[in-house]
Design a protein around this motif. Sequence first.
Motif, short mmCIF file in Angstrom:
data_model
loop_
_atom_site.label_atom_id
_atom_site.label_comp_id
_atom_site.label_asym_id
_atom_site.label_seq_id
_atom_site.Cartn_x
_atom_site.Cartn_y
_atom_site.Cartn_z
N GLU A 53 21.03 -4.14 -0.89
CA GLU A 53 21.30 -2.94 -1.66
C GLU A 53 21.99 -3.27 -2.96
O GLU A 53 21.74 -2.67 -3.99
CB GLU A 53 22.16 -1.98 -0.83
CG GLU A 53 22.49 -0.69 -1.57
CD GLU A 53 23.19 0.29 -0.68
OE1 GLU A 53 23.26 0.02 0.52
OE2 GLU A 53 23.64 1.31 -1.20
N ASN A 99 21.20 3.42 10.95
CA ASN A 99 19.94 3.37 10.24
C ASN A 99 18.95 4.29 10.94
O ASN A 99 19.11 4.62 12.11
CB ASN A 99 19.40 1.94 10.23
CG ASN A 99 18.33 1.73 9.19
OD1 ASN A 99 18.06 2.62 8.38
ND2 ASN A 99 17.71 0.58 9.18
N LYS A 153 19.22 3.61 -1.32
CA LYS A 153 20.30 4.58 -1.15
C LYS A 153 20.07 5.87 -1.92
O LYS A 153 20.19 6.97 -1.36
CB LYS A 153 21.63 3.95 -1.56
CG LYS A 153 22.82 4.90 -1.41
CD LYS A 153 24.13 4.21 -1.70
CE LYS A 153 24.24 3.78 -3.15
NZ LYS A 153 25.57 3.23 -3.46
N TYR A 154 19.74 5.77 -3.20
CA TYR A 154 19.64 6.96 -4.02
C TYR A 154 18.42 7.80 -3.65
O TYR A 154 18.44 9.02 -3.81
CB TYR A 154 19.61 6.58 -5.50
CG TYR A 154 20.90 5.93 -5.95
CD1 TYR A 154 22.08 6.67 -6.03
CD2 TYR A 154 20.96 4.57 -6.23
CE1 TYR A 154 23.27 6.08 -6.41
CE2 TYR A 154 22.15 3.97 -6.61
CZ TYR A 154 23.30 4.73 -6.69
OH TYR A 154 24.49 4.14 -7.05
N GLU A 211 23.96 1.98 4.93
CA GLU A 211 25.36 1.72 4.56
C GLU A 211 26.22 1.43 5.77
O GLU A 211 25.91 1.80 6.87
CB GLU A 211 25.92 2.97 3.86
CG GLU A 211 25.05 3.42 2.72
CD GLU A 211 25.04 4.92 2.65
OE1 GLU A 211 25.98 5.50 2.12
OE2 GLU A 211 24.08 5.48 3.15
N ARG A 266 19.09 9.70 -0.24
CA ARG A 266 20.04 10.79 -0.41
C ARG A 266 19.50 11.90 -1.30
O ARG A 266 20.15 12.94 -1.47
CB ARG A 266 21.34 10.26 -1.02
CG ARG A 266 22.13 9.35 -0.09
CD ARG A 266 23.37 8.86 -0.79
NE ARG A 266 24.21 8.05 0.09
CZ ARG A 266 25.33 7.45 -0.29
NH1 ARG A 266 25.75 7.58 -1.54
NH2 ARG A 266 26.02 6.73 0.56
N PRO A 311 18.65 -1.50 -1.50
CA PRO A 311 19.71 -1.12 -0.57
C PRO A 311 19.23 -0.97 0.85
O PRO A 311 18.14 -0.51 1.11
CB PRO A 311 20.18 0.24 -1.12
CG PRO A 311 19.02 0.75 -1.88
CD PRO A 311 18.32 -0.44 -2.45
#
Length: 328
Positions: free
Chosen positions: A31, A87, A184-185, A39, A188, A36
């Motif tokens: 990431e 995940n 990630k982006y 998290e 989300r 990525p």
Amino acid sequence: MDQDPHNTAGRELLEAGSRIIPFCATTPSEEEQNHPKAEISCRVSKENRGKDGLQDSNAFQGSNSSMTTKELQEYWRKEKRQCRQVNLVFEIPSTRIVEHHLSKYVMYKIIILQTGSFDCNKSIIERRYSDFEKLHRKLLEDFSEEMEDVTFPRKTLTGNFTEETINERKLAFKDYLRLLYSMKYIRRSKKFIDFLTRPELEEAYGCLRGGQYTKALEILLEVIGLQERLTRGNPVSVVPTLCAIMVCHKDLENPARAFEYGEKALLYLRVHTSHRYYIPLLETMITLAYELGKDFLALQEKLEEWKAKKHPVKIFTLKELAVREYVQ
């Protein structure tokens, strides 16, 4: 004098616990190299690890010195679970061909599982090629650079319904979703979350507006779990769904279950008192608490406190808000 072996073991575990600094050790991930992965939910900044760890350890010893060995073990198990990588896994095990009037298309069954936790619930949705195509086009508008190397299966003029083509697309779409979620982006983003949840939510709210509360509730309970997984960092976004579930339970004369979901929604809004659902939710919770014989004074105080600070505005009821969601 002989020592109690249980007390000795408890002290040893407590002493060992006091030397543990509660943080999740991570190595540089993909990431951080623009690819990525999932998290780590409880990352602590390096400069504060020693200080915070010592404070947490001292607080733990001071408030939990009387814990038994079993309780201490359970405490550290919970700490470890909080640091566990979470995940989502996407599987496409099957398809079905739909023929509707003059159209014919393939529906791909998508199973979404959560790994890295003890939650074994799964979500099942269906999407067609055009749904994936629309998602890809929308994501390119916002994430063209991130998606530079993301391939999308091309549509062909013929052979779209052959077993070979369908199997190839099953694998391609599985990899496609996995890759999108790894960024990630993108995972989300509202567009990605809408792809996975909006069709079911639209159907549920349509049933709610039509008074089909049992059917609406069934769909909402299916989608809320997936919605919460996808919006883990933004729980406020699931408040409308929680409130719609409340409305269904209330109209189905199940006030206890409605109150349970209302408590969860209020928890998410505790620092978002300007949220459009906050006051309708408070008013409904007061009504439910009175009906259930629960203490509603604290809820009433919150309501009066909000009204004292705000200018008079038109407030919709919780049900009025719910039926306005996803209106085209």
